[in-house]
Scaffold this motif. Structure first.
Motif, short mmCIF file in Angstrom:
data_model
loop_
_atom_site.label_atom_id
_atom_site.label_comp_id
_atom_site.label_asym_id
_atom_site.label_seq_id
_atom_site.Cartn_x
_atom_site.Cartn_y
_atom_site.Cartn_z
N LYS A 291 -52.71 -18.74 -55.48
CA LYS A 291 -52.91 -17.67 -54.33
C LYS A 291 -52.63 -16.48 -54.80
N LYS A 292 -53.22 -15.39 -54.30
CA LYS A 292 -53.18 -13.93 -54.48
C LYS A 292 -51.78 -13.57 -54.37
N GLY A 293 -51.29 -12.85 -55.27
CA GLY A 293 -49.83 -12.46 -55.12
C GLY A 293 -49.94 -10.82 -54.83
N TRP A 294 -48.90 -9.91 -55.18
CA TRP A 294 -48.85 -8.74 -54.85
C TRP A 294 -49.51 -7.99 -55.99
N MET A 295 -49.64 -6.64 -55.68
CA MET A 295 -50.16 -5.67 -56.88
C MET A 295 -51.41 -6.20 -57.71
N VAL A 296 -52.34 -7.09 -57.07
CA VAL A 296 -53.27 -7.38 -57.84
C VAL A 296 -54.73 -7.27 -57.06
N ASP A 297 -55.01 -6.55 -56.46
CA ASP A 297 -56.03 -6.18 -55.50
C ASP A 297 -57.10 -6.18 -56.29
N SER A 298 -57.11 -5.27 -57.26
CA SER A 298 -58.18 -4.91 -58.22
C SER A 298 -58.55 -5.98 -59.29
N LEU A 299 -57.44 -6.70 -59.51
CA LEU A 299 -57.64 -7.85 -60.31
C LEU A 299 -58.28 -8.97 -59.78
N VAL A 300 -57.95 -9.26 -58.67
CA VAL A 300 -58.67 -10.41 -58.04
C VAL A 300 -60.25 -9.88 -57.69
N ALA A 301 -60.39 -8.80 -57.25
CA ALA A 301 -61.66 -8.24 -56.96
C ALA A 301 -62.68 -8.35 -58.34
N GLU A 302 -61.89 -8.01 -59.35
CA GLU A 302 -62.63 -8.32 -60.64
C GLU A 302 -63.04 -9.88 -60.90
N ILE A 303 -62.04 -10.64 -60.54
CA ILE A 303 -62.11 -12.04 -61.02
C ILE A 303 -63.33 -12.60 -59.83
N GLU A 304 -63.23 -12.20 -58.45
CA GLU A 304 -64.25 -12.74 -57.64
C GLU A 304 -65.92 -12.15 -57.90
N GLU A 305 -65.94 -11.20 -58.51
CA GLU A 305 -66.93 -10.43 -59.02
C GLU A 305 -67.60 -10.76 -60.39
N GLN A 306 -66.97 -11.77 -61.04
CA GLN A 306 -67.32 -12.22 -62.40
C GLN A 306 -68.72 -12.79 -62.25
N ALA A 307 -69.71 -12.32 -63.17
CA ALA A 307 -70.88 -12.85 -63.19
C ALA A 307 -70.96 -14.30 -63.54
N ARG A 308 -70.05 -14.76 -64.31
CA ARG A 308 -69.80 -16.12 -64.72
C ARG A 308 -68.98 -16.99 -63.61
N LEU A 309 -68.65 -16.52 -62.49
CA LEU A 309 -67.97 -17.14 -61.52
C LEU A 309 -68.81 -18.30 -61.05
N ASN A 310 -68.23 -19.69 -61.14
CA ASN A 310 -68.73 -20.81 -60.53
C ASN A 310 -69.86 -21.32 -61.48
N ASN A 311 -69.77 -20.80 -62.78
CA ASN A 311 -70.65 -21.27 -63.84
C ASN A 311 -69.79 -21.99 -64.77
N ASN A 312 -69.09 -21.21 -65.65
CA ASN A 312 -68.03 -21.64 -66.62
C ASN A 312 -66.96 -20.88 -66.33
N PHE A 313 -66.69 -20.05 -65.27
CA PHE A 313 -65.34 -19.50 -64.78
C PHE A 313 -65.14 -19.83 -63.35
N PHE A 314 -63.94 -20.10 -62.91
CA PHE A 314 -63.85 -20.44 -61.65
C PHE A 314 -62.44 -20.13 -61.11
N TYR A 315 -62.38 -19.87 -59.91
CA TYR A 315 -61.04 -19.44 -59.29
C TYR A 315 -60.64 -19.90 -57.70
N PHE A 316 -59.72 -20.65 -57.70
CA PHE A 316 -59.37 -21.30 -56.47
C PHE A 316 -58.14 -20.67 -56.02
N SER A 317 -58.14 -19.84 -55.03
CA SER A 317 -56.84 -19.39 -54.29
C SER A 317 -56.26 -20.46 -53.36
N ASN A 318 -56.86 -21.35 -52.74
CA ASN A 318 -56.06 -22.11 -51.96
C ASN A 318 -56.49 -23.62 -52.63
N ALA A 319 -55.34 -24.48 -53.04
CA ALA A 319 -55.63 -25.67 -53.41
C ALA A 319 -54.55 -26.48 -52.91
N SER A 320 -55.00 -27.66 -52.48
CA SER A 320 -54.13 -28.98 -52.20
C SER A 320 -53.38 -29.55 -53.51
#
Length: 423
Positions: A291-320
């Motif tokens: 999950k997203k913690g503190w002081m990482v707004d810009s980092l999470v935005a960078e992660i979610e805007e990655q061109a490779r997201l869901n290709n060979n890079f993945f991020y899941f903030s909610n995971a059972s």
């Protein structure tokens, strides 16, 4: 101005949305419920072992510390049940009301607490024991905790790490000062239980260097148990998570980094290193789970805007728990790039699942890391890239280790603290 008001003011100025979060609302509700007048718990035939659940009683957000509290209590309650020396009593407090009050457990379910509206009045031979990180509440009750100690009740508090002091830039601005104040005040009358030898050594060094007037201090350490690992308490999986699990079969190597996205966890240097690895045309995947913690707004935005997201890079903030187990199962290596930790539970979690471990080369990971842990300097992008590239040329073997049970962990802590429940 009190420590509590200073913290609230700091939050209002720097993180106003924090006041809208669910756990903050629960804390306010808990305070109002605690205002009701209280009687004093009568002295019984045995000494009292007061077990502090201040934070978890207000809101259980399933953090690592709260897992420790829950697991420790479950084993301690079994041991104390046959003790002729102590009665186990759950207690809590708030930063705005006076005194520690007694709680009962409803329906024999830890976490389902019932107010008794009784305050405690410890005496000689009692123990006040806190695994909680209720720094604000303990500071507000410092005079009372000191009074407990002066009456012959042992006051034992827990230090999980010195991260707010060691890495102040990785925490909200008010945290470092509060932690320093808490450590100085509590060291005047408390004993400290630490969750590793490294933390115990760091705590002793810091106190003796910064508070030289404190020269008689009992600081001991234990290792938390880990046999709660692998328990599936939450289920469910999203469509994107199912797609990720299927895609892992297409890569030569799958890396995962599990943990809350925080400044000290090293997500940014790892991502930057992998950008270069992908430029080298390596057929590997990287997945962040946390999950997203503190002081990482810009980092999470960078992660979610990655061109490779869901290709060979993945991020899941909610995971059972169910998805997390599946992700571990599909991974070939677990990266633990934290700048520092108190105990290093992520390493234990990876070893429990017999995974290759790539860890930052820091003292705590050297202490708790199992044989075969692959150490990399994650200080910057360049050292991270070179270390990971070298790993890919000759991967290490999967790690494993004997997991310490919570029964053994609790017994170790009691032994280190010289607490005999039966003698």
């Amino acid at each position: 101005m009190s420590t509590v008001l200073k913290k609230i003011l700091s939050i209002l100025l720097t993180r106003p949305k924090r006041l809208l979060q669910q756990d903050f609302r629960y804390r306010v509700f808990f305070i109002f419920k605690s205002i009701i007048p209280k009687k004093t718990l009568k002295k019984g035939t045995k000494a009292y072992f007061y077990f502090d659940v201040t934070t978890i009683a207000q809101y259980d957000n399933r953090t690592g510390v709260q897992r420790v509290i829950r697991s420790f209590y479950n084993e301690l309650s079994k041991l104390v049940a046959s003790s002729k020396k102590y009665d186990l009593v759950l207690v809590s407090c708030t930063a705005f009301t006076k005194g520690y009050q007694v709680l009962n457990i409803s329906n024999n379910e830890f976490g389902n607490f019932k107010y008794t509206h009784k305050n405690i009045n410890p005496s000689n031979g009692d123990i006040f024991f806190s695994l909680d990180q209720a720094l604000i509440e303990q500071l507000q009750h410092a005079a009372e905790l000191k009074r407990f100690s002066e009456k012959g009740c042992r006051v034992i508090l827990t230090v999980y790490d010195l991260l707010p002091i060691q890495l102040p830039d990785c925490f909200p601005p008010e945290v470092s000062g509060i932690f320093d104040q808490w450590l100085k005040r509590m060291a005047e009358f408390s004993e400290f239980l630490c969750d590793s030898e490294t933390v115990a050594s760091d705590t002793k060094k810091y106190i003796y260097e910064h508070f030289p007037h404190i020269n008689h201090l009992n600081i001991v350490w234990f290792y938390p148990g880990a046999n709660f690992l692998g328990n599936i308490s939450t289920t469910g999986i999203t469509e994107s998570q199912e797609i990720y699990l299927k895609k892992t079969q297409c890569f030569d190597f799958n890396f995962i980094l599990v943990g809350t996205v925080e400044p000290r966890k090293g997500h940014k240097v790892v991502l930057n290193a992998f950008k270069q690895i992908w430029k080298d045309e390596k057929n590997v995947s990287l997945c962040f789970i946390g999950k997203k913690g503190w002081m990482v707004d810009s980092l999470v935005a960078e992660i979610e805007e990655q061109a490779r997201l869901n290709n060979n890079f993945f991020y899941f903030s909610n995971a059972s728990d169910y998805f997390l187990e599946k992700a571990y199962s599909c991974s070939d290596a677990v990266i633990i790039s934290s700048k520092n930790e108190g105990f290093g539970l992520p390493i234990i979690e990876a070893a429990f699942r017999n995974k290759r471990i790539i860890a930052n080369d820091i003292p705590i990971f050297r202490e708790v890391g199992p044989k075969g842990t692959y150490f990399i300097d994650f200080t910057n992008d360049d050292t991270s890239y070179r270390g990971l590239s070298h790993f890919l040329t000759k991967p290490s073997s999967p790690c494993n280790m004997n997991i310490l049970t919570w029964e053994s962990s609790v017994k170790l802590a009691l032994e280190k603290l010289n607490i005999n429940l039966y003698g």
